[in-house]
Design a protein around this motif. Structure first.
Motif, PDB file in Angstrom:
ATOM      1  N   ARG A 152       0.197   4.001  -2.826  1.00 27.91           N
ATOM      2  CA  ARG A 152      -0.959   3.498  -3.576  1.00 27.91           C
ATOM      3  C   ARG A 152      -2.278   3.810  -2.862  1.00 27.91           C
ATOM      4  NH1 ARG A 152       1.275  -1.216  -7.118  1.00 27.91           N
ATOM      5  NH2 ARG A 152       3.479  -0.655  -7.095  1.00 27.91           N
ATOM      6  N   VAL A 153      -2.234   4.821  -2.019  1.00 27.52           N
ATOM      7  CA  VAL A 153      -3.424   5.308  -1.312  1.00 27.52           C
ATOM      8  C   VAL A 153      -4.012   6.454  -2.123  1.00 27.52           C
ATOM      9  CG1 VAL A 153      -4.300   6.301   0.826  1.00 27.52           C
ATOM     10  CG2 VAL A 153      -2.413   4.646   0.903  1.00 27.52           C
ATOM     11  N   VAL A 154      -5.213   6.266  -2.656  1.00 30.39           N
ATOM     12  CA  VAL A 154      -5.863   7.259  -3.508  1.00 30.39           C
ATOM     13  C   VAL A 154      -7.056   7.847  -2.758  1.00 30.39           C
ATOM     14  CG1 VAL A 154      -7.139   7.589  -5.674  1.00 30.39           C
ATOM     15  CG2 VAL A 154      -5.136   6.069  -5.602  1.00 30.39           C
ATOM     16  N   MET A 155      -7.222   9.159  -2.847  1.00 32.14           N
ATOM     17  CA  MET A 155      -8.423   9.767  -2.274  1.00 32.14           C
ATOM     18  C   MET A 155      -9.543   9.698  -3.291  1.00 32.14           C
ATOM     19  SD  MET A 155      -9.158  13.448  -0.428  1.00 32.14           S
ATOM     20  CE  MET A 155      -9.728  14.409  -1.838  1.00 32.14           C
ATOM     21  N   ALA A 156     -10.628   9.022  -2.931  1.00 34.07           N
ATOM     22  CA  ALA A 156     -11.773   8.884  -3.824  1.00 34.07           C
ATOM     23  C   ALA A 156     -12.499  10.208  -3.980  1.00 34.07           C
ATOM     24  CB  ALA A 156     -12.723   7.822  -3.269  1.00 34.07           C
ATOM     25  N   VAL A 194      -5.660   1.561  -4.147  1.00 32.26           N
ATOM     26  CA  VAL A 194      -6.980   1.483  -3.520  1.00 32.26           C
ATOM     27  C   VAL A 194      -7.419   2.892  -3.146  1.00 32.26           C
ATOM     28  CG1 VAL A 194      -8.322   0.578  -1.577  1.00 32.26           C
ATOM     29  CG2 VAL A 194      -6.533  -0.833  -2.638  1.00 32.26           C
ATOM     30  N   SER A 195      -8.681   3.227  -3.452  1.00 33.79           N
ATOM     31  CA  SER A 195      -9.191   4.547  -3.098  1.00 33.79           C
ATOM     32  C   SER A 195      -9.962   4.490  -1.786  1.00 33.79           C
ATOM     33  CB  SER A 195     -10.082   5.101  -4.219  1.00 33.79           C
ATOM     34  OG  SER A 195     -11.223   4.307  -4.426  1.00 33.79           O
ATOM     35  N   PHE A 196      -9.760   5.523  -0.992  1.00 37.32           N
ATOM     36  CA  PHE A 196     -10.390   5.680   0.314  1.00 37.32           C
ATOM     37  C   PHE A 196     -11.281   6.913   0.279  1.00 37.32           C
ATOM     38  CE2 PHE A 196      -6.663   3.204   0.989  1.00 37.32           C
ATOM     39  CZ  PHE A 196      -6.806   2.475   2.160  1.00 37.32           C
ATOM     40  N   THR A 223      -8.267  -4.131   4.657  1.00 36.33           N
ATOM     41  CA  THR A 223      -9.067  -4.468   3.484  1.00 36.33           C
ATOM     42  C   THR A 223      -8.352  -4.027   2.208  1.00 36.33           C
ATOM     43  OG1 THR A 223     -10.337  -2.407   3.771  1.00 36.33           O
ATOM     44  CG2 THR A 223     -11.280  -4.421   4.688  1.00 36.33           C
ATOM     45  N   ALA A 224      -7.665  -2.896   2.256  1.00 38.71           N
ATOM     46  CA  ALA A 224      -6.917  -2.445   1.087  1.00 38.71           C
ATOM     47  C   ALA A 224      -5.778  -3.400   0.760  1.00 38.71           C
ATOM     48  CB  ALA A 224      -6.369  -1.042   1.337  1.00 38.71           C
ATOM     49  N   GLU A 225      -5.078  -3.831   1.772  1.00 35.47           N
ATOM     50  CA  GLU A 225      -3.958  -4.754   1.544  1.00 35.47           C
ATOM     51  C   GLU A 225      -4.427  -6.077   0.961  1.00 35.47           C
ATOM     52  OE1 GLU A 225      -0.675  -3.321   4.862  1.00 35.47           O
ATOM     53  OE2 GLU A 225      -2.238  -4.755   5.459  1.00 35.47           O
ATOM     54  N   LEU A 271       0.818  -1.206   0.000  1.00 32.28           N
ATOM     55  CA  LEU A 271       0.000   0.000   0.000  1.00 32.28           C
ATOM     56  C   LEU A 271       0.856   1.263   0.000  1.00 32.28           C
ATOM     57  CD1 LEU A 271      -2.997   0.850   0.086  1.00 32.28           C
ATOM     58  CD2 LEU A 271      -2.843   0.824   2.585  1.00 32.28           C
ATOM     59  N   PHE A 272       2.080   1.161   0.517  1.00 34.80           N
ATOM     60  CA  PHE A 272       2.947   2.335   0.636  1.00 34.80           C
ATOM     61  C   PHE A 272       4.123   2.293  -0.333  1.00 34.80           C
ATOM     62  CE2 PHE A 272       1.026   1.218   4.736  1.00 34.80           C
ATOM     63  CZ  PHE A 272       0.130   2.271   4.810  1.00 34.80           C
ATOM     64  N   GLU A 273       4.044   1.413  -1.318  1.00 29.56           N
ATOM     65  CA  GLU A 273       5.070   1.353  -2.352  1.00 29.56           C
ATOM     66  C   GLU A 273       4.754   2.363  -3.454  1.00 29.56           C
ATOM     67  OE1 GLU A 273       5.149  -2.619  -3.785  1.00 29.56           O
ATOM     68  OE2 GLU A 273       6.071  -3.446  -1.958  1.00 29.56           O
ATOM     69  N   PRO A 274       5.763   2.960  -4.066  1.00 27.57           N
ATOM     70  CA  PRO A 274       5.514   3.894  -5.176  1.00 27.57           C
ATOM     71  C   PRO A 274       5.075   3.147  -6.434  1.00 27.57           C
ATOM     72  CG  PRO A 274       7.861   3.575  -4.861  1.00 27.57           C
ATOM     73  CD  PRO A 274       7.186   2.854  -3.729  1.00 27.57           C
TER      74      PRO A 274
END
Length: 363
Positions: free
Chosen positions: A20-24, A313-315, A300-302, A6-9
């Motif tokens: 890989r954390v996207v704001m929906a 994954v978008s949050f 859940t994202a992982e 989740l925290f990889e570029p």
């Protein structure tokens, strides 16, 4: 907690994402009455710039597509100037941001539109939802007029113009909202598309608008700056898709030919869209697994990333109440409580006043 995917570029449409954390995209109803973004909107997005990617709230490409009062637009020079303040603020903080183009179609009300127009959609089927009015309260959605083929051609052009405006405003790309009951979804779904012309009927007709819009956006700003959001089988706002698989398999296969920046795909309890459609998509895929479910968390994202069902994954709700969500996810920190009463009220309360996590000082 240990580091995770989740925290990889990763690269996305020519953008280098630090995680890989996207704001929906999330409707907030904070724009000026004419759809111009406000300084508070610039503050809101800049606060969240450590996300791998920010996707804006749905933004109308033309006033006849405005879904609610104080939803922002991307039609006028004033809109472009307002959004430029937003994108500059995000870029100063090192972030990346794309504009979601959202035409309301049947959604909306003349009393909640800047131009006072009556909504128009694929067919004369009213939205069951009520619409926020400027003076307070809500009103039922009217029965929409039916878009003619000339109207559809105009809408396609308006989307291309809005995409150009987005790039002029400093956005890193655009996302077409093809989900959650808005115009493109209305043409895809069973109960909102009752047309007998080439934009209705069988699968090829129902997905025609989506493909025409994507082609126009790709021609306007380049395919590598364009994404699309789909939510197969999403029942929100009275939508019905009894058997989403055949249509969306064909649509995703067609979209894959364009070389888009990404597909933003929402899973559904009655249709496992990620599992069914991921094999048909060769590009980057952003998964949204919180729609109509519990808010997405790190675990859940992982699970989605580890299963190979998505690249990011978008949050949504996590970003509403936590400007520092990436740090809270990474360090397994508690989240702020949600100010439900002020989700859609003008002003800073419940918007830009959520605190960042403060660690206790060690003596």
């Amino acid at each position: 907690m240990t580091e995770s995917a989740l925290f990889e570029p990763m690269d996305l449409g020519g953008l280098a994402l630090p995680n890989r954390v996207v704001m929906a995209p999330m409707t907030r109803l904070r724009a000026e009455p004419d759809g111009t973004p406000t300084p508070e909107m610039a503050q809101f997005y800049a606060q969240r710039a450590d996300a791998g990617l920010l996707i804006t709230e749905g933004t109308w490409p033309a006033s006849t597509g405005q879904s609610e009062w104080r939803v922002p637009g991307l039609e006028t020079a004033r809109h472009v100037s307002g959004w430029r303040a937003v994108t500059d603020a995000v870029h100063v903080e090192g972030g990346r941001i794309v504009a979601q183009l959202m035409h309301g179609g049947r959604k909306g009300h003349p009393g909640a539109r800047f131009d006072g127009s009556v909504p128009a959609g694929a067919s004369a089927v009213a939205d069951p939802e009520w619409v926020h009015l400027p003076e307070g309260g809500k009103a039922p959605s009217p029965v929409p007029s039916v878009l003619s083929q000339a109207d559809i051609a105009r809408i396609v052009t308006e989307h291309a113009d809005a995409a150009r405006n987005a790039i002029a405003a400093g956005f890193d790309g655009v996302e077409l909202h093809g989900a959650n009951s808005y115009l493109t979804h209305q043409f895809l779904a069973d109960n909102t598309n009752l047309r007998a012309d080439e934009y209705g009927g069988q699968i090829a007709g129902r997905m025609r608008l989506a493909l025409e819009l994507i082609e126009s956006l790709a021609d306007a700003v380049g395919a590598d700056r364009v994404g699309i959001r789909l939510a197969p089988g999403n029942p929100q706002f009275g939508m019905v898709e009894a058997d989403p698989g055949p249509l969306y398999r064909q649509l995703v296969a067609e979209l894959d030919r364009y070389g888009l920046a990404y597909l933003h795909l929402t899973d559904n309890d009655s249709y496992c869209a990620l599992e069914d459609l991921r094999p048909l998509w060769s590009g980057r895929l952003i998964a949204n697994v919180g729609e109509n479910r519990e808010a997405t968390c790190r675990r859940t994202a992982e699970r989605v990333l580890d299963a190979g069902l998505a690249d990011a994954v978008s949050f949504g709700r996590g970003f509403l109440r936590n400007p520092d969500l990436v740090s809270r996810l990474r360090d397994d920190l508690p989240w702020n409580p949600m100010d439900e009463a002020r989700l859609y009220t003008p002003g800073p309360a419940g918007y830009v006043d959520y605190p960042r996590y403060e660690r206790a000082a060690v003596s």
